[in-house]
Design an enzyme around this catalytic site. Structure first.
Site, PDB file in Angstrom:
ATOM      1  N   SER A  22       0.801  -1.228   0.000  1.00 40.05           N
ATOM      2  CA  SER A  22       0.000   0.000   0.000  1.00 40.05           C
ATOM      3  C   SER A  22       0.833   1.278   0.000  1.00 40.05           C
ATOM      4  O   SER A  22       0.316   2.340  -0.323  1.00 40.05           O
ATOM      5  CB  SER A  22      -0.924   0.022   1.216  1.00 40.05           C
ATOM      6  OG  SER A  22      -0.160  -0.081   2.401  1.00 40.05           O
ATOM      7  N   ASP A  81      -3.989   7.887   7.840  1.00 43.23           N
ATOM      8  CA  ASP A  81      -4.975   6.977   8.448  1.00 43.23           C
ATOM      9  C   ASP A  81      -4.286   6.097   9.490  1.00 43.23           C
ATOM     10  O   ASP A  81      -3.201   6.441   9.967  1.00 43.23           O
ATOM     11  CB  ASP A  81      -5.723   6.177   7.367  1.00 43.23           C
ATOM     12  CG  ASP A  81      -4.811   5.200   6.619  1.00 43.23           C
ATOM     13  OD1 ASP A  81      -3.627   5.050   7.004  1.00 43.23           O
ATOM     14  OD2 ASP A  81      -5.299   4.582   5.653  1.00 43.23           O
ATOM     15  N   HIS A 113      -1.024   4.692   7.253  1.00 44.30           N
ATOM     16  CA  HIS A 113      -0.326   5.281   6.103  1.00 44.30           C
ATOM     17  C   HIS A 113       0.017   6.752   6.268  1.00 44.30           C
ATOM     18  O   HIS A 113      -0.723   7.497   6.909  1.00 44.30           O
ATOM     19  CB  HIS A 113      -1.187   5.094   4.851  1.00 44.30           C
ATOM     20  CG  HIS A 113      -1.512   3.664   4.586  1.00 44.30           C
ATOM     21  ND1 HIS A 113      -2.718   3.094   4.924  1.00 44.30           N
ATOM     22  CD2 HIS A 113      -0.758   2.679   4.069  1.00 44.30           C
ATOM     23  CE1 HIS A 113      -2.697   1.806   4.602  1.00 44.30           C
ATOM     24  NE2 HIS A 113      -1.523   1.529   4.090  1.00 44.30           N
TER      25      HIS A 113
END
Ligand SMILES: *[C@@H]1O[C@H](CO)[C@@H](O)[C@H](O)[C@H]1NC(C)=O
Ligand SMILES: *[C@@H]1O[C@H](CO)[C@@H](O)[C@H](O)[C@H]1NC(C)=O
Ligand SMILES: *[C@@H]1O[C@H](CO)[C@@H](O)[C@H](O)[C@H]1NC(C)=O
Ligand SMILES: *[C@@H]1O[C@H](CO)[C@@H](O)[C@H](O)[C@H]1NC(C)=O
Length: 370
Positions: A46, A335, A338
């Site tokens: 990610s 978040d 991240h």
């Protein structure tokens, strides 16, 4: 005596490099692209996914809804785990492109017709949640690194058909292969309460990494820009279950051990394969330096998620009804896990042009110029 000398020497090193990073930040608009690689290939998780998982039916790890992308042009959620651009985009910009290459799945089929019709500048295979191990997060539906490499092999075969073998090899040789992976394997190791000793687990991961790098080399890759794992124990979601919202020492120790093992592995691989070149970014050191000295980097909050719910804004994930911080530029974390675009930008600038303490043996700018 000797110990004290070492400690003050290393803190001098960090202070010095901090200064260098600050100088780089000031120079940012001047960091031009010295040598634009013909293509960039991005593999990993990610930290560099630009929408792969949005194409994966049933994937439970996705970011294709608001507030993701709130700072992207037109506030569009694109599948990036960020308020705006992510590390892959920002690195690609420094290398002379507008943004990260697009997801493999977005090229459509047949691939051959895409490649005949469009200028080719690389592809992103990165899939959020994926790991070095095939089974990492497989129940959530992700593309593990070994599958990402199979996709690259398919693409390489079709490129060879379309352009010929010599032209394809020449292009791949000069291209940058950017890999950012490992965090999900380490999260998985800790969450499973595994009885495998940590050093043994890391050496399993290194065997995987070696296999994957050699597979890419055998398909024509020569330049590897590799990003190690950040201080995983400092993510807001992990801090939640620690006393006083501290970082988890167990996860941070694993992240540091992972870096040391990866550094040794890459050194070993290049003594065996001389025409393989790499840069290794120490994401642990870069990020912990910001966490310990946020004011130097104009960051005000290093423990709370900008987008989320509850304690540390990390009890539930970011979505359209989540609380949003007022100044996203002030936050390290977007978040539960991240970085914000602002934090990813600091990392990209350091990977591109930073000193050997953070990116070694050479930085990404030097790697693409070789
Ligand atoms: C690991 O241990 C923790 C705490 O002891 C427990 O809450 C959790 O369910 C365990 N996880 C697994 C996968 O067994
Ligand atoms: C939490 O962090 C503080 C400040 O860094 C430190 O003094 C304290 O010992 C830590 N607490 C625990 C339980 O690790
Ligand atoms: C590097 O090579 C040395 C010597 O062959 C070996 O002992 C060591 O385990 C290797 N390390 C890694 C990380 O591959
Ligand atoms: C956002 O997440 C919260 C907490 O999990 C949930 O209660 C809420 O329904 C979600 N909102 C949307 C729009 O999905």
């Amino acid at each position: 005596m000797e110990n004290r000398y070492l400690i003050s020497l290393s803190s001098f090193g960090i202070t010095f490099s901090l200064l260098l990073v600050m100088v780089l930040l000031a120079l940012e608009p001047m960091l031009g692209s010295a040598a634009k690689p013909p293509a960039i290939f991005v593999l990993g998780d990610s930290t560099v996914d630009v929408g792969t998982n949005s194409y994966l039916q049933g994937s439970q790890i996705r970011a294709d809804f608001p507030h993701y992308g709130i700072d992207f042009p037109h506030s569009r959620p694109t599948g990036r785990f960020s308020n705006g651009l992510n590390g892959a985009d920002l690195l690609a910009r420094l290398l002379g492109y507008n943004s990260s290459p697009r997801p493999f799945f977005s090229l459509g089929t047949p691939l051959e017709s895409y490649l005949r019709k469009h200028a080719f500048r690389g592809v992103s295979f990165a899939s959020a949640g994926s790991g070095l191990l095939y089974l990492t997060n497989s129940e959530l539906i992700v593309v593990p690194l070994s599958e990402q490499i199979k996709q690259f092999a398919t693409l390489q075969g079709i490129l060879t058909d379309v352009r010929g073998s010599e032209a394809t090899q020449a292009m791949l040789q000069k291209s940058l292969f950017c890999i950012s992976i490992g965090s999900n394997d380490l999260f998985g190791y800790v969450a499973s309460n595994s009885t495998i000793p940590s050093q043994e687990f890391i050496s399993i991961l290194m065997q995987e990494y070696e296999t994957h790098i050699k597979a890419l080399y055998n398909l024509g890759a020569r330049k590897f820009g590799i990003i190690s794992v950040p201080p995983l124990g400092c993510c807001p979601k992990i801090r939640l279950s620690e006393e006083k919202g501290n970082c988890s020492k167990a996860l941070n120790d694993l992240a540091q051990d992972f870096y040391l093992a990866l550094d040794a592995l890459l050194y070993n691989i290049t003594s065996e394969i001389q025409d393989l070149k790499y840069s290794l970014g120490n994401a642990y050191l870069m990020t912990i330096t910001v966490i310990n000295n946020p004011q130097y980097f104009h960051i005000k909050n290093v423990d709370t998620a900008c987008c989320g719910f509850g304690k540390l804004n990390a009890e539930h994930g970011c979505n359209a009804t989540a609380n949003l911080c007022s100044n996203r530029r002030d936050y390290l974390f977007w978040d539960q896990y991240h970085p914000t675009q602002a934090a990813a930008n600091l990392a990209a600038n350091t990977l591109y042009a930073g000193p050997p303490l953070y990116v070694s043996p050479i930085n990404f700018a030097q790697l693409v110029q070789l």
